[in-house]
Design an enzyme around this catalytic site. Structure first.
Site, PDB file in Angstrom:
ATOM      1  N   LYS A 154     -35.999  14.298 -77.145  1.00 46.66           N
ATOM      2  CA  LYS A 154     -35.606  15.450 -76.053  1.00 46.66           C
ATOM      3  C   LYS A 154     -34.407  15.423 -75.988  1.00 46.66           C
ATOM      4  O   LYS A 154     -33.600  14.520 -75.681  1.00 46.66           O
ATOM      5  CB  LYS A 154     -36.561  15.245 -74.928  1.00 46.66           C
ATOM      6  CG  LYS A 154     -36.450  16.253 -74.113  1.00 46.66           C
ATOM      7  CD  LYS A 154     -37.447  16.304 -72.678  1.00 46.66           C
ATOM      8  CE  LYS A 154     -37.353  17.283 -71.692  1.00 46.66           C
ATOM      9  NZ  LYS A 154     -37.476  18.765 -72.353  1.00 46.66           N
ATOM     10  N   HIS A 166     -39.664  10.961 -71.506  1.00 48.18           N
ATOM     11  CA  HIS A 166     -39.940  11.762 -72.508  1.00 48.18           C
ATOM     12  C   HIS A 166     -39.564  11.086 -74.180  1.00 48.18           C
ATOM     13  O   HIS A 166     -38.878   9.848 -73.784  1.00 48.18           O
ATOM     14  CB  HIS A 166     -39.279  13.146 -72.552  1.00 48.18           C
ATOM     15  CG  HIS A 166     -40.104  14.029 -71.739  1.00 48.18           C
ATOM     16  ND1 HIS A 166     -39.659  14.144 -70.371  1.00 48.18           N
ATOM     17  CD2 HIS A 166     -41.020  14.941 -71.891  1.00 48.18           C
ATOM     18  CE1 HIS A 166     -40.411  14.926 -69.626  1.00 48.18           C
ATOM     19  NE2 HIS A 166     -41.095  15.689 -70.770  1.00 48.18           N
TER      20      HIS A 166
END
Length: 265
Positions: free
Chosen positions: A157, A153
């Site tokens: 995040k 990600h």
């Protein structure tokens, strides 16, 4: 259906607002953000170049006034506050927030006794189709295959592994009759010894603007099967969230996930 959006000025919030404005049968009725957010007081459509008449506010009561459903992709502590207000006001909730502990999950389940709730680690139709593929694969490859979950990600995040990666691990563990809490391996460093054949390993990558990549690897002797889902846009999450909101239209109470919404159970 009147929809309120939490985290209205964030990346996901803006995508949700854009999809609500573009979808027939739903109306943007509220936009919520944290106190001190730069966008407070602005029209919710400003960053999209259009006027909605809905002002972004940090007042939960104001944001939920007139709403049928709140869509929330924020953080656990914020989602639980929003959930409590929604329960009090009789507003249904769709949440894709990840990173809840057991107490947070219990609070969601308790709220669902009073309002309709869709709670899913990933709202994407493709990801939920992947869950079903993983269930089938795990049953077929239940012996002689080591299982690893790899996810990547963007740099912003804050939780790891991702909620989707954990959900994939839970699908596989359930299909194999295992408990992810006891068989999951979330870190490896130093002299780890040989791999426990019953374990499910996780690896996490964070960097750049990766929206979300997930791979479950079944590594056997002489072959390797990989089931992968890659997101290039948050659009699929927004579309799934609106589908979940419409699913709740005739559900006064109850806890559901995207497998329910898509009729995959």
């Amino acid at each position: 259906m009147n929809i309120a959006i939490a985290g209205a000025s964030g990346r996901m919030g803006r995508m949700l607002i854009e999809h609500v404005l573009a979808t027939e049968g739903v109306t943007l009725s509220g936009a919520l953000d944290v106190p001190g957010a730069p966008a407070l007081g602005q029209d919710a459509g400003l960053l999209l170049g259009r006027a909605t008449g809905v002002v972004i506010t940090s007042d939960i009561e104001a944001a939920l006034a007139g709403a049928d459903c709140l869509i929330d992709f924020t953080r656990p502590e914020g989602t639980l506050v929003h959930l409590a207000a929604a329960r009090r006001l009789g507003v249904k909730v769709v949440t894709g927030t990840t990173g809840f502990d057991d107490a947070g999950r219990a609070a969601i389940a308790e709220a669902a006794k009073h309002i309709g709730v869709v709670f899913s680690a990933n709202m994407s139709v493709g990801v939920n189709a992947t869950f079903k593929l993983l269930e089938v694969a795990a049953k077929l490859l239940s012996s002689g295959y080591d299982i690893e979950v790899i996810e990547a990600h963007h740099r912003h995040k804050v939780d790891a592994p991702s909620g989707t990666a954990l959900a994939m691990g839970e699908v596989v563990a359930k299909a194999l009759g295992r408990d992810l809490k006891t068989c999951g391996v979330f870190a490896r460093e130093g002299h780890t010894g040989p791999r426990d054949p019953n374990s499910i390993g996780f690896a996490t990558v964070r960097g750049g603007d990766i929206v979300g990549d997930h791979t479950v690897m079944f590594a056997g002797t002489g072959e390797r099967i990989e089931i992968t889902h890659k997101s290039s846009s948050r659009q699929s999450y927004a579309e799934g969230a609106l589908r979940a909101a419409r699913f709740l239209a005739d559900k006064p109470t109850g806890l559901f996930d995207m497998q329910d919404v898509l009729g995959l159970k």
